[in-house]
Design an enzyme around this catalytic site. Structure first.
Site, PDB file in Angstrom:
ATOM      1  N   ASP A  13      -9.136  -1.238   2.755  1.00  0.00           N
ATOM      2  CA  ASP A  13      -8.272  -2.158   3.507  1.00  0.00           C
ATOM      3  C   ASP A  13      -8.691  -2.318   4.957  1.00  0.00           C
ATOM      4  O   ASP A  13      -7.858  -2.529   5.838  1.00  0.00           O
ATOM      5  CB  ASP A  13      -6.801  -1.714   3.434  1.00  0.00           C
ATOM      6  CG  ASP A  13      -6.294  -1.626   2.011  1.00  0.00           C
ATOM      7  OD1 ASP A  13      -6.761  -2.420   1.170  1.00  0.00           O
ATOM      8  OD2 ASP A  13      -5.457  -0.763   1.728  1.00  0.00           O
ATOM      9  N   LYS A  16     -12.196  -6.153   4.889  1.00  0.00           N
ATOM     10  CA  LYS A  16     -13.468  -6.599   4.323  1.00  0.00           C
ATOM     11  C   LYS A  16     -13.406  -8.066   3.899  1.00  0.00           C
ATOM     12  O   LYS A  16     -14.331  -8.824   4.133  1.00  0.00           O
ATOM     13  CB  LYS A  16     -13.841  -5.724   3.109  1.00  0.00           C
ATOM     14  CG  LYS A  16     -14.028  -4.253   3.453  1.00  0.00           C
ATOM     15  CD  LYS A  16     -14.303  -3.409   2.208  1.00  0.00           C
ATOM     16  CE  LYS A  16     -13.154  -3.335   1.238  1.00  0.00           C
ATOM     17  NZ  LYS A  16     -11.964  -2.630   1.729  1.00  0.00           N
ATOM     18  N   GLY A  40      -7.635  -5.367  -3.098  1.00  0.00           N
ATOM     19  CA  GLY A  40      -6.831  -6.513  -2.652  1.00  0.00           C
ATOM     20  C   GLY A  40      -7.415  -6.960  -1.329  1.00  0.00           C
ATOM     21  O   GLY A  40      -7.314  -6.243  -0.340  1.00  0.00           O
ATOM     22  N   HIS A  41      -8.093  -8.097  -1.320  1.00  0.00           N
ATOM     23  CA  HIS A  41      -8.763  -8.583  -0.116  1.00  0.00           C
ATOM     24  C   HIS A  41      -8.040  -9.824   0.394  1.00  0.00           C
ATOM     25  O   HIS A  41      -7.981 -10.838  -0.293  1.00  0.00           O
ATOM     26  CB  HIS A  41     -10.240  -8.892  -0.417  1.00  0.00           C
ATOM     27  CG  HIS A  41     -11.017  -7.674  -0.838  1.00  0.00           C
ATOM     28  ND1 HIS A  41     -12.318  -7.709  -1.237  1.00  0.00           N
ATOM     29  CD2 HIS A  41     -10.660  -6.359  -0.896  1.00  0.00           C
ATOM     30  CE1 HIS A  41     -12.735  -6.487  -1.541  1.00  0.00           C
ATOM     31  NE2 HIS A  41     -11.741  -5.650  -1.348  1.00  0.00           N
ATOM     32  N   GLN A 224     -12.784  -1.143  -1.822  1.00  0.00           N
ATOM     33  CA  GLN A 224     -12.356   0.196  -1.389  1.00  0.00           C
ATOM     34  C   GLN A 224     -13.137   0.593  -0.118  1.00  0.00           C
ATOM     35  O   GLN A 224     -13.571  -0.282   0.610  1.00  0.00           O
ATOM     36  CB  GLN A 224     -12.527   1.230  -2.501  1.00  0.00           C
ATOM     37  CG  GLN A 224     -11.560   1.053  -3.669  1.00  0.00           C
ATOM     38  CD  GLN A 224     -11.987  -0.015  -4.665  1.00  0.00           C
ATOM     39  OE1 GLN A 224     -13.099  -0.028  -5.150  1.00  0.00           O
ATOM     40  NE2 GLN A 224     -11.088  -0.917  -4.996  1.00  0.00           N
TER      41      GLN A 224
HETATM   42  P1  GDP Z   1      -9.627  -5.451   2.610  1.00  0.00           P
HETATM   43  O1  GDP Z   1      -9.116  -4.853   1.348  1.00  0.00           O
HETATM   44  O2  GDP Z   1     -10.623  -4.581   3.286  1.00  0.00           O
HETATM   45  O3  GDP Z   1     -10.121  -6.855   2.432  1.00  0.00           O
HETATM   46  O4  GDP Z   1      -8.369  -5.515   3.611  1.00  0.00           O
HETATM   47  P2  GDP Z   1      -6.869  -5.972   3.228  1.00  0.00           P
HETATM   48  O5  GDP Z   1      -6.838  -7.433   3.075  1.00  0.00           O
HETATM   49  O6  GDP Z   1      -6.327  -5.159   2.121  1.00  0.00           O
HETATM   50  O7  GDP Z   1      -6.102  -5.492   4.531  1.00  0.00           O
HETATM   51  C1  GDP Z   1      -6.460  -5.936   5.790  1.00  0.00           C
HETATM   52  C2  GDP Z   1      -5.241  -6.600   6.428  1.00  0.00           C
HETATM   53  O8  GDP Z   1      -5.505  -6.832   7.789  1.00  0.00           O
HETATM   54  C3  GDP Z   1      -4.930  -7.969   5.834  1.00  0.00           C
HETATM   55  O9  GDP Z   1      -3.559  -8.190   5.889  1.00  0.00           O
HETATM   56  C4  GDP Z   1      -5.668  -8.930   6.780  1.00  0.00           C
HETATM   57  O10 GDP Z   1      -5.080 -10.222   6.810  1.00  0.00           O
HETATM   58  C5  GDP Z   1      -5.457  -8.231   8.078  1.00  0.00           C
HETATM   59  N1  GDP Z   1      -6.477  -8.428   9.098  1.00  0.00           N
HETATM   60  C6  GDP Z   1      -7.832  -8.372   8.981  1.00  0.00           C
HETATM   61  N2  GDP Z   1      -8.398  -8.433  10.197  1.00  0.00           N
HETATM   62  C7  GDP Z   1      -7.377  -8.521  11.090  1.00  0.00           C
HETATM   63  C8  GDP Z   1      -7.330  -8.565  12.513  1.00  0.00           C
HETATM   64  O11 GDP Z   1      -8.323  -8.507  13.218  1.00  0.00           O
HETATM   65  N3  GDP Z   1      -6.083  -8.620  13.074  1.00  0.00           N
HETATM   66  C9  GDP Z   1      -4.941  -8.681  12.339  1.00  0.00           C
HETATM   67  N4  GDP Z   1      -3.786  -8.772  12.978  1.00  0.00           N
HETATM   68  N5  GDP Z   1      -4.963  -8.619  11.015  1.00  0.00           N
HETATM   69  C10 GDP Z   1      -6.178  -8.530  10.402  1.00  0.00           C
HETATM   70  P1  IMO Z   2      -9.620  -2.559  -1.105  1.00  0.00           P
HETATM   71  O1  IMO Z   2     -10.843  -3.132  -1.754  1.00  0.00           O
HETATM   72  C1  IMO Z   2      -7.150   0.940  -0.376  1.00  0.00           C
HETATM   73  C2  IMO Z   2      -6.868   3.873  -3.572  1.00  0.00           C
HETATM   74  C3  IMO Z   2      -5.527   4.061  -4.256  1.00  0.00           C
HETATM   75  C4  IMO Z   2      -5.599   5.543  -4.575  1.00  0.00           C
HETATM   76  C5  IMO Z   2      -7.068   5.723  -4.957  1.00  0.00           C
HETATM   77  C6  IMO Z   2      -7.338   5.664  -6.456  1.00  0.00           C
HETATM   78  O2  IMO Z   2      -8.496  -3.516  -0.981  1.00  0.00           O
HETATM   79  O3  IMO Z   2      -9.967  -1.872   0.168  1.00  0.00           O
HETATM   80  P2  IMO Z   2      -7.432   3.677  -8.206  1.00  0.00           P
HETATM   81  O4  IMO Z   2      -6.380   2.686  -8.630  1.00  0.00           O
HETATM   82  O5  IMO Z   2      -8.671   3.050  -7.667  1.00  0.00           O
HETATM   83  O6  IMO Z   2      -7.728   4.680  -9.261  1.00  0.00           O
HETATM   84  O7  IMO Z   2      -6.741   4.498  -7.016  1.00  0.00           O
HETATM   85  O8  IMO Z   2      -7.782   4.677  -4.314  1.00  0.00           O
HETATM   86  N1  IMO Z   2      -7.397   2.485  -3.579  1.00  0.00           N
HETATM   87  C7  IMO Z   2      -7.418   1.709  -2.495  1.00  0.00           C
HETATM   88  N2  IMO Z   2      -6.931   1.921  -1.253  1.00  0.00           N
HETATM   89  N3  IMO Z   2      -7.827  -0.207  -0.656  1.00  0.00           N
HETATM   90  C8  IMO Z   2      -8.328  -0.416  -1.893  1.00  0.00           C
HETATM   91  O9  IMO Z   2      -9.114  -1.462  -2.173  1.00  0.00           O
HETATM   92  C9  IMO Z   2      -8.106   0.544  -2.885  1.00  0.00           C
HETATM   93  N4  IMO Z   2      -8.441   0.647  -4.183  1.00  0.00           N
HETATM   94  C10 IMO Z   2      -8.011   1.847  -4.601  1.00  0.00           C
HETATM   95  O10 IMO Z   2      -4.457   3.758  -3.395  1.00  0.00           O
HETATM   96  O11 IMO Z   2      -5.377   6.287  -3.411  1.00  0.00           O
HETATM   97 MG    MG Z   3      -7.315  -4.246   0.489  1.00  0.00          MG
END
Ligand code: GDP
Ligand code: IMO
Ligand code: MG
Length: 423
Positions: A13, A16, A40-41, A224
């Site tokens: 998270d 990415k 979840g991106h 991840q």
């Molecule tokens: P990912 O799994 O690495 O793609 O990241 P996620 O989407 O799960 O979580 C990142 C969160 O941060 C999301 O809600 C994005 O919309 C948000 N986000 C990413 N970059 C920024 C930033 O520079 N500032 C703010 N406020 N939100 C950001």
């Molecule tokens: P993105 O791509 C954050 C975590 C779960 C748990 C562990 C194992 O959005 O960064 P799993 O379901 O993979 O067997 O869970 O890994 N986890 C993540 N945490 N971002 C993710 O993906 C994750 N995918 C799995 O919360 O701790």
């Molecule tokens: Mg994510």
């Protein structure tokens, strides 16, 4: 032409998806090579929010090719639903912009049931998985009893393999006191998904090598993060794939010498969702960020645990991934703070550690050694260049990159495309 592997440098998270979407503007192809719909991106494109789970984040840009490669585990019903959801938002998804590997393994309903059942029986020792069946699906792959996309699209073969697997897994589920699966029901659901997905399935290795031959630029979208890696992460509190840079090679069939750059994405602080050690976790930072409506999981909606930036973790991530460059996201999350802390070493008993210990219990006992930085206490959302950021924010960002042993390439100050600064 540069082929870039983008990895999460923390616990997932990191933002990415946002950075992939930004970089896709100049790339030709975006490839997912590991993980499944546990990812979840989040991407905001032209004001609309998209959350991508299995489809590469490049799909939002017209004319770009997306590939789900061999190393990914695919829940066909989920990916068919994701495609339908994107189409509902007027995003074109056709075999002209999405190709799925025939070698990718399937996530089946017994994987999800086993994931749930194992978590329940672990009680307090649970991993906190996303319950998407990821661990059991990779387990079957390693045990050589997996079923693949190439099987799914051959109806008779799929039915035959599925019958064997449902029978065995029903026996296991029964012994664990869990529910039973109805073969016919599973078959019907998966056959419907197979029909929808068949036109997308092919040999992604050959496709990628032809693209390389033609001089196309490829972006590898990590899922991840480094500390969720099955080998290098905080085992057993990890996911079941190689989330680090090497996973992009094995997960796609693109050899190491064709990769040019590794870009690590990291938040300006740290978050973790699920259980497991987290040395810099801080309740006040969690409350502060949650109060701003931030840091709720994109896949499960769970509140993410939050803490200070952990430079011990990112220094080691720099090593494992060979990070050349970093993108720092969510810098704006720290805009109002007076003082910002960064963990620069761990204390474990009387020892000072520069890299995380391999043993999870020891990591849980590590006490961070902090260095303090003055906050900039100025909004950064509107900054359009690095020079336009407050001086103290510039210093902070440069320091984080230096601690991680990589060049600062991108600073992100908001979730939207325009809120991205190339340094
Ligand atoms: P990912 O799994 O690495 O793609 O990241 P996620 O989407 O799960 O979580 C990142 C969160 O941060 C999301 O809600 C994005 O919309 C948000 N986000 C990413 N970059 C920024 C930033 O520079 N500032 C703010 N406020 N939100 C950001
Ligand atoms: P993105 O791509 C954050 C975590 C779960 C748990 C562990 C194992 O959005 O960064 P799993 O379901 O993979 O067997 O869970 O890994 N986890 C993540 N945490 N971002 C993710 O993906 C994750 N995918 C799995 O919360 O701790
Ligand atoms: Mg994510």
């Amino acid at each position: 032409m540069a082929n870039t592997i983008l990895v999460g440098a923390q616990w997932g998270d990191e933002g990415k998806g946002k950075i992939i979407d930004f970089l896709t503007e100049t790339a030709d192809l975006v490839v997912r090579s590991q993980g499944g719909n546990n990812a979840g991106h989040t991407v905001y494109a032209a004001g609309t929010k998209y959350v991508l789970h299995l489809i590469p984040s490049g799909i939002l840009r017209a004319g770009k090719m997306c590939v789900i490669a061999n190393g990914v585990v695919i829940d066909p019903v989920a990916v068919a639903a994701e495609i339908a959801g994107l189409r509902g938002k007027k995003i074109k998804v056709t075999p002209r912009n999405l190709l799925i590997s025939d070698r990718a393994h399937l996530v089946l309903p017994y994987h999800r049931l086993l994931d749930e059942q194992r978590e329940a029986s672990r009680g307090k020792g649970r991993i906190g998985t996303t319950k998407r069946g990821i661990g059991p699906a990779y387990g079957d792959k390693a045990a050589r009893v997996g079923i693949r996309m190439g099987d799914l699209i051959q109806p008779a073969l799929f039915a035959e393999k599925l019958a064997v697997r449902v029978k065995e897994n029903n026996a296991v589920l029964k012994a664990l006191g869990a529910g039973q699966l109805k073969f016919k029901r599973v078959l019907a659901d998966y056959q419907a998904a197979a029909e929808a997905l068949a036109p997308f399935v092919g040999n992604t290795v050959v496709y990628l090598h032809e693209a390389l031959q033609a001089g196309k630029e490829i972006l590898f979208e990590g899922a991840q993060g480094t500390y969720l890696d099955i080998d290098h992460g905080t085992y057993p509190y990890v996911t079941s794939s190689n989330t680090t840079a090497g996973g992009a090679c094995t997960g796609s069939g693109v050899p190491p010498h064709r990769m040019d750059t590794v870009l690590g994405v990291m938040k300006a602080y740290t978050t973790r969702v699920g259980e497991g050690a987290f040395p810099t976790e801080n309740a006040a930072i969690s409350d502060f960020l949650h109060g701003l409506g931030r840091e709720f999981g994109a896949t499960t909606g769970r509140a993410r645990r939050c803490g200070w930036f952990d430079a011990v973790a990112t220094r080691y991530a720099g090593m494992i991934n060979g990070m050349d460059e970093v993108a720092i996201t969510n810098l704006d999350g720290l805009d109002t703070l007076e003082t910002i802390r960064v963990c620069v070493a761990y204390k474990l008993g009387r020892k000072t550690l520069q890299v995380p210990p391999g043993d999870h219990a020891q990591l849980a006992d590590c006490v961070p050694v902090y260095q303090e930085f003055p906050g900039w206490q100025t909004p950064t959302h509107e900054a359009k260049s690095f020079a336009a950021l407050p001086k103290k924010a510039q210093t902070y960002a440069r320091q984080l990159a230096e601690f991680s042993g990589a060049r600062l390439r991108i600073v992100s100050v908001g979730p939207h495309r325009e809120q991205t600064i190339v340094v």
